[in-house]
Scaffold this motif. Structure first.
Motif, PDB file in Angstrom:
ATOM      1  N   ASP A 176       0.967  -1.508   0.091  1.00 48.34           N
ATOM      2  CA  ASP A 176       0.089  -0.204   0.154  1.00 48.34           C
ATOM      3  C   ASP A 176       1.029   1.091  -0.003  1.00 48.34           C
ATOM      4  OD1 ASP A 176      -2.614   1.326  -0.297  1.00 48.34           O
ATOM      5  OD2 ASP A 176      -2.810   1.254   2.181  1.00 48.34           O
ATOM      6  N   GLN A 214     -12.936  -2.439   9.460  1.00 48.28           N
ATOM      7  CA  GLN A 214     -13.217  -3.040   8.074  1.00 48.28           C
ATOM      8  C   GLN A 214     -13.706  -4.525   8.164  1.00 48.28           C
ATOM      9  OE1 GLN A 214     -10.064  -1.977   8.202  1.00 48.28           O
ATOM     10  NE2 GLN A 214      -9.322  -3.787   8.423  1.00 48.28           N
ATOM     11  N   TYR A 232     -14.474  -6.069   0.982  1.00 44.06           N
ATOM     12  CA  TYR A 232     -14.293  -4.981   2.250  1.00 44.06           C
ATOM     13  C   TYR A 232     -15.056  -3.887   1.734  1.00 44.06           C
ATOM     14  CZ  TYR A 232     -11.413  -8.633   4.391  1.00 44.06           C
ATOM     15  OH  TYR A 232     -11.005  -9.760   5.148  1.00 44.06           O
ATOM     16  N   ALA A 285      -8.564  -2.007   3.387  1.00 42.55           N
ATOM     17  CA  ALA A 285      -9.497  -2.462   2.779  1.00 42.55           C
ATOM     18  C   ALA A 285      -9.649  -2.352   1.234  1.00 42.55           C
ATOM     19  CB  ALA A 285     -10.889  -1.605   2.878  1.00 42.55           C
ATOM     20  N   ALA A 286      -9.023  -1.262   0.718  1.00 44.41           N
ATOM     21  CA  ALA A 286      -8.674  -1.277  -1.085  1.00 44.41           C
ATOM     22  C   ALA A 286      -7.642  -2.376  -1.348  1.00 44.41           C
ATOM     23  CB  ALA A 286      -8.365   0.202  -1.083  1.00 44.41           C
ATOM     24  N   SER A 287      -6.419  -2.496  -0.262  1.00 48.74           N
ATOM     25  CA  SER A 287      -5.493  -3.308  -0.903  1.00 48.74           C
ATOM     26  C   SER A 287      -6.146  -4.773  -0.779  1.00 48.74           C
ATOM     27  CB  SER A 287      -4.372  -3.272   0.121  1.00 48.74           C
ATOM     28  OG  SER A 287      -3.609  -1.815   0.256  1.00 48.74           O
ATOM     29  N   GLU A 319     -14.914   0.137   1.515  1.00 52.23           N
ATOM     30  CA  GLU A 319     -13.538   1.083   1.400  1.00 52.23           C
ATOM     31  C   GLU A 319     -14.355   2.406   1.839  1.00 52.23           C
ATOM     32  OE1 GLU A 319     -11.456   0.834  -2.567  1.00 52.23           O
ATOM     33  OE2 GLU A 319     -12.140  -1.222  -2.525  1.00 52.23           O
ATOM     34  N   ASP A 320     -14.464   2.508   2.985  1.00 47.19           N
ATOM     35  CA  ASP A 320     -15.162   3.981   3.552  1.00 47.19           C
ATOM     36  C   ASP A 320     -14.099   4.355   4.613  1.00 47.19           C
ATOM     37  OD1 ASP A 320     -16.482   5.813   5.079  1.00 47.19           O
ATOM     38  OD2 ASP A 320     -18.165   4.401   5.268  1.00 47.19           O
ATOM     39  N   LYS A 321     -13.653   5.571   4.117  1.00 46.61           N
ATOM     40  CA  LYS A 321     -12.653   6.009   4.970  1.00 46.61           C
ATOM     41  C   LYS A 321     -12.890   6.339   6.567  1.00 46.61           C
ATOM     42  CE  LYS A 321     -10.249   8.367   1.005  1.00 46.61           C
ATOM     43  NZ  LYS A 321      -9.924  10.049   0.568  1.00 46.61           N
ATOM     44  N   ARG A 357      -3.828   3.681   0.137  1.00 48.83           N
ATOM     45  CA  ARG A 357      -5.241   3.662  -0.223  1.00 48.83           C
ATOM     46  C   ARG A 357      -5.782   2.853   1.155  1.00 48.83           C
ATOM     47  NH1 ARG A 357      -6.554   0.622  -5.587  1.00 48.83           N
ATOM     48  NH2 ARG A 357      -8.653   1.355  -4.780  1.00 48.83           N
ATOM     49  N   LYS A 358      -5.290   2.383   1.973  1.00 44.77           N
ATOM     50  CA  LYS A 358      -5.581   1.809   3.234  1.00 44.77           C
ATOM     51  C   LYS A 358      -5.880   0.294   2.879  1.00 44.77           C
ATOM     52  CE  LYS A 358      -5.123   5.708   5.336  1.00 44.77           C
ATOM     53  NZ  LYS A 358      -3.870   6.066   6.085  1.00 44.77           N
ATOM     54  N   ASN A 409      -9.061  -5.802  -1.107  1.00 43.92           N
ATOM     55  CA  ASN A 409      -9.996  -6.087  -2.383  1.00 43.92           C
ATOM     56  C   ASN A 409      -9.075  -6.252  -3.645  1.00 43.92           C
ATOM     57  OD1 ASN A 409     -12.457  -5.923  -0.771  1.00 43.92           O
ATOM     58  ND2 ASN A 409     -12.567  -3.699  -1.262  1.00 43.92           N
TER      59      ASN A 409
END
Length: 269
Positions: free
Chosen positions: A42, A180, A170, A74-76, A172-174, A71-72, A78
């Motif tokens: 990330d 998550q 997951y 959850a994004a990773s 992807e909500d900041k 990107r945190k 996904n």
């Protein structure tokens, strides 16, 4: 299907050059060798990405992705899920250790229990050097157990790929960066899935006193928000809603007290 791995291990990594090699080696040492390992860096600024690439050059079971910017988690995860080919998805974190029988035991259980959608295990808690406690999780977690805490050690679970597909991975909500996994479990139970925890210690989960210092009132409030939305998803009675604010109270308690409390008993709190 014969060319596809039985299990895909997914792991998001960020600036963890001191621990990631041991985590990767713990997967290489598994008794079950029918796997692929998908890692998403990330945007690390240390040697983490280079270390992961070393393994990918030597072993084609490895796939290493990289986010151009942070990107945190959850994004990773996904991104890893989008590439996964396994029948099962095993989570892994870059500072934890999977003990040698973990994948064999978890995938074996799912193979023989088709009604179970996800399986976890009990964990040794380590400070990075020594085992400081044990953490046992309820064998048959119900959705009511989720109203107080996450009833699984999320980095130690193995889930059917079709379940992740149905839940669309997951969120992807900041606003829920540190929750998550909790948000996913609420959707898991909302959709009628069933989980199980093996009553065996198959994982070493790193949790030092320093980790408790990372807590903040802001993250506590975000986690409380996830609980409140989750209560609504599961149609929890209104009288239980105040329990959702437990993470806020926790954020205001002394670090030493929480560290002692979470490691003073065998069952997860």
């Amino acid at each position: 299907m014969k060319d596809k791995p039985l299990v895909s291990i997914i792991m998001g990594v960020y600036n963890c050059e001191e621990t990631v090699r041991d985590s990767i080696e713990s997967i290489i040492s598994q008794s079950c060798q029918n796997w692929e390992f998908i890692i998403c860096d990330d945007g690390s600024t240390d040697a983490t990405y280079d270390i992961c690439r070393e393994y990918a050059r030597k072993d084609r079971r490895f796939t290493v992705l990289r986010n151009r910017q942070n990107r945190k988690l959850a994004a990773s995860l996904n991104r890893c899920l989008a590439r996964a080919q396994g029948k099962y998805i095993a989570r892994m974190d870059a500072d934890d250790i999977s003990l040698p029988l973990r994948l064999e035991k978890e995938t074996g259980f799912l193979e023989t229990h088709p009604h179970i959608a996800a399986v976890g295990c009990c964990c040794y808690i380590t400070d990075g050097k020594n085992i400081v406690s044990k953490r046992r999780y309820k064998e048959y977690p119900q959705k009511k157990d989720l109203l107080l805490r996450t009833p699984y050690a999320h980095p130690a679970v193995c889930v059917r790929k079709e379940v992740y597909d149905r839940l669309q991975g997951y969120a992807e909500d900041k606003k829920i960066v540190r929750a998550q996994d909790l948000e996913l479990w609420f959707r898991f139970y909302e959709n009628g899935f069933t989980g199980y925890n093996l009553q065996e210690y198959l994982f070493q989960y790193r949790e030092s006193f320093h980790d408790y210092k990372k807590r903040s009132l802001k993250s506590g409030m975000q986690t409380a928000g996830v609980f409140l939305k989750g209560y609504k998803r599961l149609h929890a009675p209104l009288c239980l809603y105040p329990l959702a604010f437990k993470p806020v109270l926790s954020a205001m308690l002394p670090d030493w007290f929480l560290y002692w409390f979470h490691n003073s008993g065998e069952y997860a709190r």
